[in-house]
Design a protein around this motif. Structure first.
Motif, PDB file in Angstrom:
ATOM      1  N   ARG A  29       3.327  47.358 -13.892  1.00 27.44           N
ATOM      2  CA  ARG A  29       1.815  47.038 -13.951  1.00 27.44           C
ATOM      3  C   ARG A  29       1.096  48.061 -14.357  1.00 27.44           C
ATOM      4  N   GLN A  31       6.410  40.674 -24.209  1.00 32.92           N
ATOM      5  CA  GLN A  31       5.487  41.706 -23.401  1.00 32.92           C
ATOM      6  C   GLN A  31       6.159  42.736 -22.531  1.00 32.92           C
ATOM      7  N   PRO A  70       1.451  36.435 -14.685  1.00 41.95           N
ATOM      8  CA  PRO A  70       1.784  36.291 -16.300  1.00 41.95           C
ATOM      9  C   PRO A  70       1.591  34.888 -16.555  1.00 41.95           C
ATOM     10  N   ASP A 115      -4.449  37.857 -20.625  1.00 40.07           N
ATOM     11  CA  ASP A 115      -3.235  38.246 -19.546  1.00 40.07           C
ATOM     12  C   ASP A 115      -3.203  39.569 -19.217  1.00 40.07           C
ATOM     13  N   TYR A 116      -3.856  40.565 -19.966  1.00 37.94           N
ATOM     14  CA  TYR A 116      -3.918  41.807 -19.249  1.00 37.94           C
ATOM     15  C   TYR A 116      -4.836  41.833 -18.120  1.00 37.94           C
ATOM     16  N   HIS A 117      -6.042  40.851 -18.112  1.00 37.76           N
ATOM     17  CA  HIS A 117      -6.620  41.175 -17.007  1.00 37.76           C
ATOM     18  C   HIS A 117      -6.362  39.892 -15.647  1.00 37.76           C
ATOM     19  N   ASP A 160       7.449  40.481 -16.458  1.00 36.80           N
ATOM     20  CA  ASP A 160       6.317  40.772 -17.548  1.00 36.80           C
ATOM     21  C   ASP A 160       5.283  41.818 -16.532  1.00 36.80           C
ATOM     22  N   VAL A 187       0.066  48.404 -17.844  1.00 33.48           N
ATOM     23  CA  VAL A 187      -1.072  47.863 -18.399  1.00 33.48           C
ATOM     24  C   VAL A 187      -2.596  48.294 -18.046  1.00 33.48           C
ATOM     25  N   GLN A 199      -3.765  38.143 -27.809  1.00 29.63           N
ATOM     26  CA  GLN A 199      -2.251  38.659 -27.146  1.00 29.63           C
ATOM     27  C   GLN A 199      -1.715  39.789 -28.178  1.00 29.63           C
ATOM     28  N   VAL A 211       2.447  42.285 -17.024  1.00 32.16           N
ATOM     29  CA  VAL A 211       1.177  41.829 -16.380  1.00 32.16           C
ATOM     30  C   VAL A 211       0.928  41.397 -14.864  1.00 32.16           C
ATOM     31  N   CYS A 212       2.341  41.112 -14.392  1.00 30.56           N
ATOM     32  CA  CYS A 212       2.156  40.575 -13.006  1.00 30.56           C
ATOM     33  C   CYS A 212       1.786  41.426 -11.896  1.00 30.56           C
TER      34      CYS A 212
END
Lengths: 359, 92
Positions: free
Chosen positions: A337, A316, A235, A229-231, A328, A340, A184, A330-331
């Motif tokens: 997004r 993040q 989140p 979590d990037y993938h 976040d 990311v 992370q 990542v969501c």
């Protein structure tokens, strides 16, 4: 504020000193010097206040907690208070004699970091020759002392292909549990993100391998897997929710809702030097800033997952979206997004430069 | 594939896994880097896991204490204990 449930866990960052140089280190880019560390008496007071507040788990961490000469004293204090003590260590800096002393003082669990499944790669990632061999030697003594052992591995581009080898190594080391945690990107790790980030295919393969091996190794070793979590689509529930389950105390005594909270602008952190732990947990501005759901913006505000992931990770949100109260990024529902995805696209095919080793 | 618990197995909580009565939260099972809330019947089962009793004897004790059907208790206790065993949180 009496409806605030007490914390279950406290991460005691005893020191930022560490002999290893791991590029994925999540400690801040600027470290606390030894002279500013809390002394033994202050830590014992913090531990006593934690027990009174309702904490049950103490995670003794760092940096390398073995760099503290009072580690055995602090473990013994946890034992007297009925607190479950967990040592999070690189093993470098521990001795066989110290392991015995810690065990006799009532230490309940050891989490030992391993950087890769073979010595060459592991020592290259840690930036420390001989670390891998030292870890295996100390692990053998941990197990011989009767202490339960968890092997922790941070997964990233340079070791993601070793999932099975890492689990097998953990079994050989006598661990009951192995934690595979995808890197992370906070603190120091953010500097190395272009070299750590794995591509989606490699991440998917590693995830599939870990999930399959968890079944195959049931009853032999528990495989805990922290997803990259990037993938991910949604989140993580960072810290199980802000100010909800755990707190961190930095080496100098600042109380943080999470490890990286100092990267958030405008938060007021209280120190254990000035306030009781109970006062901090219930009343400090930083702990109340993102507690519950009332601080949330859209899309979190109307999202049915708001008490599943609590909006994800504030640090993040800050690092990528530039605003700590944002969803976040990542969501899948976050308007940020694409940032990311752009970072992934830019970095995963990246070249093989040199790590910024933590020194 | 989950193996059921043998009647003559002697379940015991290993070092690093312990039951604790918490004044605010009731019974908790403390384990490496995790905490489980042990509801009434789970706590009753776990209190017997000290290696002194076989699984069959544990079921007898629970059936006598709380009444109820032996098969149901075997299923419930067996489910809890095999889940813990598979995570290396219970020795046999």
């Amino acid at each position: 504020m009496s409806d605030i449930a007490p914390p279950l866990g406290l991460l005691a960052e005893l020191t930022h000193r560490c002999p290893l140089g791991c590029p994925y280190c999540s400690n801040p880019q600027s470290l606390t010097p030894k002279a500013a560390e809390l002394d033994t008496q202050a830590w014992c007071r913090v531990l006593s206040e934690a027990a009174d507040l309702g904490v049950v788990h103490i995670h003794l961490s760092g940096g390398e907690p073995a760099a503290r000469s009072d580690l055995v004293t602090l473990v013994a204090h946890c034992t007297r208070l009925g607190l479950y003590s967990n040592l999070i260590t690189s093993a470098v800096g521990l001795t066989v004699a110290r392991v015995s002393q810690l065990s006799e003082a009532g230490l309940e669990h050891v989490q030992l970091s391993v950087q890769a499944a073979d010595a060459v790669r592991a020592d290259a990632i840690a930036g420390y020759d001989g670390a891998f061999a030292r870890k295996r030697e100390i692990a053998a003594h941990v197990v011989a002392a009767g202490l339960p052992l968890t092997v922790n591995v941070v997964l990233h581009r340079a070791n993601l292909d070793q999932v099975e080898g890492l689990i097998t190594l953990a079994v050989e080391m006598g661990a009951r549990r192995v934690e595979l945690a995808h890197a992370q990107y906070y603190g120091w790790a953010l500097l190395n993100r272009p070299l750590l980030q794995a591509d989606a295919g490699a991440a998917r393969d590693a995830i599939a391998a870990a999930e399959a091996l968890r079944e195959r190794f049931a009853g032999i070793i528990a495989v805990d897997h922290v997803l990259p979590d990037y993938h991910a689509t949604y989140p993580k529930a960072c810290m199980g929710g802000w100010g909800r389950r755990t707190l961190n105390i930095t080496p100098s005594g600042k109380a943080l809702p999470c490890h990286a909270a100092e990267t958030l602008p405008g938060l007021e952190f209280w120190s254990v030097a000035d306030h009781s732990l109970s006062d901090i947990w219930h009343h400090s501005p930083a702990f109340n800033a993102f507690r519950g759901t009332s601080w949330m913006e859209e899309p979190c505000r109307s999202c049915p997952r708001q008490e599943v992931d609590f909006g994800g990770c504030r640090c993040q949100a800050m690092a990528i979206a530039g605003r700590p109260q944002a969803t976040d990024p990542v969501c899948r529902y976050s308007p940020d997004r694409p940032k990311v995805d752009q970072a992934l696209a830019r970095e995963v095919g990246g070249d093989s430069g040199e790590y910024h080793f933590r020194r | 594939m989950k193996m059921p618990l043998a009647p003559d197995a002697r379940p015991r909580l290993p070092r690093g896994v312990r039951l604790r009565q918490d004044p605010r939260r009731g019974w908790l099972l403390l384990a490496p880097e995790t905490v489980f809330e042990a509801n009434g019947s789970a706590a009753e089962i776990l209190k017997l896991c000290d290696g002194g009793l076989t699984f069959a004897e544990m079921v007898d004790v629970l059936a006598t204490r709380h009444g109820g059907d032996r098969a149901r208790i075997t299923g419930e206790a067996g489910g809890l204990l095999t889940a813990l065993r598979d995570r290396r949180l219970l020795d046999l």
